[in-house]
Design a protein around this motif. Structure first.
Motif, PDB file in Angstrom:
ATOM      1  N   LYS A 224       0.809  -1.155  -0.129  1.00  0.00           N
ATOM      2  CA  LYS A 224      -0.079   0.143  -0.026  1.00  0.00           C
ATOM      3  C   LYS A 224       0.776   1.238   0.052  1.00  0.00           C
ATOM      4  O   LYS A 224       0.366   2.252  -0.625  1.00  0.00           O
ATOM      5  N   MET A 225       2.158   1.356   0.678  1.00  0.00           N
ATOM      6  CA  MET A 225       2.823   2.448   0.706  1.00  0.00           C
ATOM      7  C   MET A 225       3.384   2.676  -0.698  1.00  0.00           C
ATOM      8  O   MET A 225       3.787   4.092  -0.872  1.00  0.00           O
ATOM      9  N   ILE A 226       3.799   1.828  -1.582  1.00  0.00           N
ATOM     10  CA  ILE A 226       4.299   2.114  -2.812  1.00  0.00           C
ATOM     11  C   ILE A 226       3.134   2.776  -3.611  1.00  0.00           C
ATOM     12  O   ILE A 226       3.595   3.729  -4.272  1.00  0.00           O
ATOM     13  N   ILE A 227       2.067   2.194  -3.504  1.00  0.00           N
ATOM     14  CA  ILE A 227       0.844   3.004  -4.159  1.00  0.00           C
ATOM     15  C   ILE A 227       0.616   4.413  -3.615  1.00  0.00           C
ATOM     16  O   ILE A 227       0.569   5.339  -4.547  1.00  0.00           O
ATOM     17  N   VAL A 228       0.796   4.533  -2.388  1.00  0.00           N
ATOM     18  CA  VAL A 228       0.660   6.133  -1.903  1.00  0.00           C
ATOM     19  C   VAL A 228       1.808   7.004  -2.493  1.00  0.00           C
ATOM     20  O   VAL A 228       1.580   7.874  -2.749  1.00  0.00           O
ATOM     21  N   LEU A 229       2.926   6.323  -2.191  1.00  0.00           N
ATOM     22  CA  LEU A 229       4.070   7.205  -2.830  1.00  0.00           C
ATOM     23  C   LEU A 229       4.047   7.570  -4.173  1.00  0.00           C
ATOM     24  O   LEU A 229       4.530   8.575  -4.746  1.00  0.00           O
ATOM     25  N   ALA A 230       3.517   6.650  -4.986  1.00  0.00           N
ATOM     26  CA  ALA A 230       3.284   6.811  -6.572  1.00  0.00           C
ATOM     27  C   ALA A 230       2.486   7.887  -6.705  1.00  0.00           C
ATOM     28  O   ALA A 230       2.523   8.563  -7.744  1.00  0.00           O
ATOM     29  N   ASN A 231       1.380   7.717  -6.163  1.00  0.00           N
ATOM     30  CA  ASN A 231       0.186   8.713  -6.193  1.00  0.00           C
ATOM     31  C   ASN A 231       0.615  10.045  -5.723  1.00  0.00           C
ATOM     32  O   ASN A 231       0.611  11.104  -6.408  1.00  0.00           O
ATOM     33  N   LEU A 232       1.359  10.204  -4.561  1.00  0.00           N
ATOM     34  CA  LEU A 232       1.910  11.357  -4.168  1.00  0.00           C
ATOM     35  C   LEU A 232       2.993  11.887  -5.029  1.00  0.00           C
ATOM     36  O   LEU A 232       2.882  13.240  -5.405  1.00  0.00           O
ATOM     37  N   ALA A 233       3.995  11.234  -5.649  1.00  0.00           N
ATOM     38  CA  ALA A 233       4.841  11.652  -6.501  1.00  0.00           C
ATOM     39  C   ALA A 233       4.247  12.358  -8.001  1.00  0.00           C
ATOM     40  O   ALA A 233       4.470  13.184  -8.496  1.00  0.00           O
ATOM     41  N   ALA A 234       3.201  11.478  -8.173  1.00  0.00           N
ATOM     42  CA  ALA A 234       2.630  11.963  -9.541  1.00  0.00           C
ATOM     43  C   ALA A 234       1.815  13.227  -9.344  1.00  0.00           C
ATOM     44  O   ALA A 234       1.946  14.054 -10.348  1.00  0.00           O
TER      45      ALA A 234
END
Length: 382
Positions: A224-234
């Motif tokens: 889940k944290m990878i998804i959160v970080l990817a969304n935040l970065a985008a």
């Protein structure tokens, strides 16, 4: 996997036309309105006399007091007297300075002349520079009288006594003293807070109890944290490009003077972008309301922050800084606009870094809170 999620989230973000308008198009429209309203503001600004208190404690050397007051009254800028001296007692001078009726006060004694200020600013710098040059000229004349009194009969003495244009001497800023820029600084601060909506949009798409997208992501075999970080970065990538384009349009298109410290200006806006997105993510997680209602709350929050930063009524900013300074330290819009103001007007920008530190602390707090919440989010059923 991170880059795969990041690229696809970028595509999703760029297809969100309503948010693209509110985070980019709306600040541009506001810039057009500001330019129309304040286009002639700088041309109509006239220099106002600087009110200053005079506290006389002179007993023996009245000549020094008379010379100082005469010089103070004669200083001009484009034919306009620069200073407005007012004779006061020390107690009254202190009260009027705290009320804002005067910008400082001189204390005249037999030994020396001192200046008392309670804050920094352009007019306070004028008072300080005037006293420094007066003391320098007086010392120079005293040295000449002791070493070679004959020079006092020449034109050299008159040249030493002449005061220069204090506006130019004290105005060691990086800009052109544009009044219009002040309003655009607050507008930039407000524009930075539009990242709030990207944060809310991210959480809405990540939480299974808020959207169908959140349900699918929660069932995906991915950390889940990878998804959160990817969304935040985008979201950050798109929003920071929007902010940089907004600054470019304001500067080159609307002729807004931001000064020359562009590295620090971009750093401030970059940090503010992270602050806004992280605040949106945290509040989007905590507030259990439909997306439309959370967006409405975000708009209200942004308007309140902008109002307290002086966008609608500049005097509000002064009242906040004087009576509730802590409120100004936790208001992201105020921290950004005040930071840009200091970069534009101040030669010594030590106080700017205080604004940057406050903004950084707020950012760290909300980023950590958002990540903690995301890690602990669990659902009984999906």
């Amino acid at each position: 996997m991170f880059w795969h999620l990041y690229i696809y989230r970028l595509k999703v973000v760029l297809k969100n036309k309503p948010l693209m308008f509110w985070t980019f198009g709306f600040p541009i429209c506001m810039g057009i309105f500001f330019t129309a309203a304040f286009s002639n503001l700088d041309a109509n600004v006239n220099f106002e006399k600087v009110p200053v208190g005079i506290v006389q404690k002179t007993v023996n050397d009245e000549h020094q007091s008379e010379l100082f007051l005469q010089t103070l009254k004669e200083i001009e800028n484009d034919g306009t007297k620069m200073f407005k001296p007012v004779n006061l007692s020390e107690e009254k001078a202190e009260k009027q300075m705290n009320k804002g009726d005067i910008y400082g006060y001189y204390i005249l004694t037999d030994k020396d002349i001192t200046l008392t200020l309670n804050q920094k600013g352009i007019r306070q710098s004028l008072l300080s520079v005037f006293l420094d040059q007066f003391n320098q000229a007086k010392k120079t004349l005293s040295d000449i009288q002791q070493e070679n009194p004959a020079l006092l009969a020449t034109s050299l003495a008159n040249d030493i006594g002449k005061q220069q244009n204090y506006i130019e001497l004290s105005k060691k800023s990086t800009g052109n003293n544009s009044t219009k820029s002040f309003f655009f600084f607050t507008l930039v601060g407000m524009s930075c807070m539009f990242g709030f909506f990207w944060g809310i949009e991210n959480t809405n798409d990540e939480q299974a109890n808020q959207s169908a997208n959140g349900i699918r992501l929660s069932m995906a075999p991915q950390n889940k944290m990878i998804i959160v970080l990817a969304n935040l970065a985008a979201a950050f990538t798109v929003f920071i490009i929007e902010l940089y384009l907004i600054l470019a349009i304001y500067h080159f298109g609307f002729a807004v003077d931001f000064g020359t410290r562009w590295q620090l200006i971009l750093l401030t806006c970059t940090l503010a972008a992270v602050t806004a997105i992280s605040m949106g993510m945290f509040l989007g997680n905590v507030i259990k309301l439909p997306l439309e209602q959370k967006t409405s709350l975000g708009v209200s929050f942004q308007i309140i922050c902008s109002f307290l930063a002086g966008m609608m009524v500049p005097d509000v900013k002064y009242l906040i800084s004087r009576y509730v300074p802590l409120l100004g330290r936790i208001n992201p819009v105020n921290l950004v606009s005040e930071g840009l103001y200091k970069l534009y007007y101040y030669e010594n920008i030590d106080s700017f870094y205080i604004n940057l530190i406050c903004l950084g602390i707020i950012t760290v707090i909300f980023v950590l809170l958002s990540f903690i919440y995301e890690r602990r989010a669990q659902y009984v059923s999906v």
